[in-house]
Design a protein around this motif. Sequence first.
Motif, PDB file in Angstrom:
ATOM      1  N   ARG A   2       0.843  -1.189   0.000  1.00  0.00           N
ATOM      2  CA  ARG A   2       0.000   0.000   0.000  1.00  0.00           C
ATOM      3  C   ARG A   2       0.883   1.246   0.000  1.00  0.00           C
ATOM      4  O   ARG A   2       1.768   1.394   0.840  1.00  0.00           O
ATOM      5  CB  ARG A   2      -0.936   0.018   1.209  1.00  0.00           C
ATOM      6  CG  ARG A   2      -1.925   1.182   1.178  1.00  0.00           C
ATOM      7  CD  ARG A   2      -3.011   1.042   2.214  1.00  0.00           C
ATOM      8  NE  ARG A   2      -3.931  -0.025   1.917  1.00  0.00           N
ATOM      9  CZ  ARG A   2      -4.942   0.079   1.040  1.00  0.00           C
ATOM     10  NH1 ARG A   2      -5.129   1.206   0.372  1.00  0.00           N
ATOM     11  NH2 ARG A   2      -5.749  -0.946   0.845  1.00  0.00           N
TER      12      ARG A   2
ATOM     13  N   GLN B 294      -3.107   3.802  -2.173  1.00  0.00           N
ATOM     14  CA  GLN B 294      -3.479   2.820  -3.177  1.00  0.00           C
ATOM     15  C   GLN B 294      -2.782   1.491  -2.917  1.00  0.00           C
ATOM     16  O   GLN B 294      -1.696   1.452  -2.335  1.00  0.00           O
ATOM     17  CB  GLN B 294      -3.121   3.314  -4.584  1.00  0.00           C
ATOM     18  CG  GLN B 294      -3.981   4.479  -5.060  1.00  0.00           C
ATOM     19  CD  GLN B 294      -3.752   4.769  -6.529  1.00  0.00           C
ATOM     20  OE1 GLN B 294      -2.653   5.126  -6.933  1.00  0.00           O
ATOM     21  NE2 GLN B 294      -4.790   4.619  -7.326  1.00  0.00           N
TER      22      GLN B 294
ATOM     23  N   VAL C 244      -2.604  -2.091  -9.947  1.00  0.00           N
ATOM     24  CA  VAL C 244      -3.051  -1.246  -8.851  1.00  0.00           C
ATOM     25  C   VAL C 244      -4.558  -1.419  -8.709  1.00  0.00           C
ATOM     26  O   VAL C 244      -5.276  -1.563  -9.707  1.00  0.00           O
ATOM     27  CB  VAL C 244      -2.669   0.234  -9.095  1.00  0.00           C
ATOM     28  CG1 VAL C 244      -3.321   0.766 -10.368  1.00  0.00           C
ATOM     29  CG2 VAL C 244      -3.034   1.088  -7.885  1.00  0.00           C
TER      30      VAL C 244
ATOM     31  N   ASP D  82      -8.268  -0.522  -8.382  1.00  0.00           N
ATOM     32  CA  ASP D  82      -9.203   0.562  -8.685  1.00  0.00           C
ATOM     33  C   ASP D  82     -10.407   0.385  -7.762  1.00  0.00           C
ATOM     34  O   ASP D  82     -11.329  -0.370  -8.058  1.00  0.00           O
ATOM     35  CB  ASP D  82      -9.626   0.497 -10.150  1.00  0.00           C
ATOM     36  CG  ASP D  82     -10.575   1.633 -10.524  1.00  0.00           C
ATOM     37  OD1 ASP D  82     -10.888   2.458  -9.638  1.00  0.00           O
ATOM     38  OD2 ASP D  82     -11.009   1.690 -11.687  1.00  0.00           O
TER      39      ASP D  82
ATOM     40  N   ARG E 245       0.968   6.915 -10.745  1.00  0.00           N
ATOM     41  CA  ARG E 245      -0.407   6.559 -11.029  1.00  0.00           C
ATOM     42  C   ARG E 245      -0.686   6.506 -12.530  1.00  0.00           C
ATOM     43  O   ARG E 245      -1.476   5.692 -12.991  1.00  0.00           O
ATOM     44  CB  ARG E 245      -1.352   7.564 -10.364  1.00  0.00           C
ATOM     45  CG  ARG E 245      -1.294   7.513  -8.840  1.00  0.00           C
ATOM     46  CD  ARG E 245      -2.370   8.362  -8.220  1.00  0.00           C
ATOM     47  NE  ARG E 245      -2.335   8.273  -6.750  1.00  0.00           N
ATOM     48  CZ  ARG E 245      -3.224   8.835  -5.958  1.00  0.00           C
ATOM     49  NH1 ARG E 245      -4.210   9.529  -6.474  1.00  0.00           N
ATOM     50  NH2 ARG E 245      -3.131   8.713  -4.650  1.00  0.00           N
TER      51      ARG E 245
END
Length: 266
Positions: free
Chosen positions: A169, A173, A184, A186, A229
Amino acid sequence: DWRVYASELDGRVLEIAPTGTGEVLYETGGAVIEIVPDGADGLTVLGRDDGLLRCRQEAGNLCEDWPTEVDPWIAEGKLYAGLRLADGTLALGFDGEGVVLLDNDGQVLRHLDVEAGLLNTEVMELNQTADGALWISLFGGIARVDVSRQRTHFARSEGIESAVNEVYRYDGQLYAATEVGFAVLDEGARPARFVPVRTASRHVECAQFIEIGGVLMGVCNSALLRLARQAAPVAWAPHGGTRVGTGMVRSPRNPSRLYVSGESTL
């Protein structure tokens, strides 16, 4: 006021309470294993041969069959224990199958077996203590389970397409290092699913995460990546096609130095 089941403890002797004439609600075809509350005005009857029955006062004390996802195990005579948990979940204990938690529709919420940490799957009795823990009496042991913790499974349909080597983490995220790249979670998707982290080129056998100066780094067999990201540019890749390997560690003496293992180099 289900009089036929009413009882009281008088000293050390358990007797039927003097509440009037009893009412036969249902003639069972075999042994009744447990009777547990079912809402404000109902009971769930766990029969070894009849399966699960739901009895409700509002329906004129009518008892009806309650089909569930575990009926095949019940039909095999494996049901040994039952308990209505504080949150309304029904816990069922089976001989050889472990413990199953059912919702109000008879759907399986959770299955506790050897893979989930039980010593064995031969359940004798169930009990819940004031702290919410479920205690499971086993044939040759006792298990304590924190049933309040929610568990979600992610597999191929939720974006996990291979073995997962590490979960980490970072910045709110959840990242996964897998055999086919980084992914990752969502959490805004319904249902939540893992999506691939975009990279300039494809990387496989991704194995580990580490934070350097607040930046998340990930290592695969072909490169060390700086993860973000929206993109994950290659931060460092070996020359001559040398495999990076699966290990990296930050120097405790010099935190700005990162050691990365290669196939034949460090």
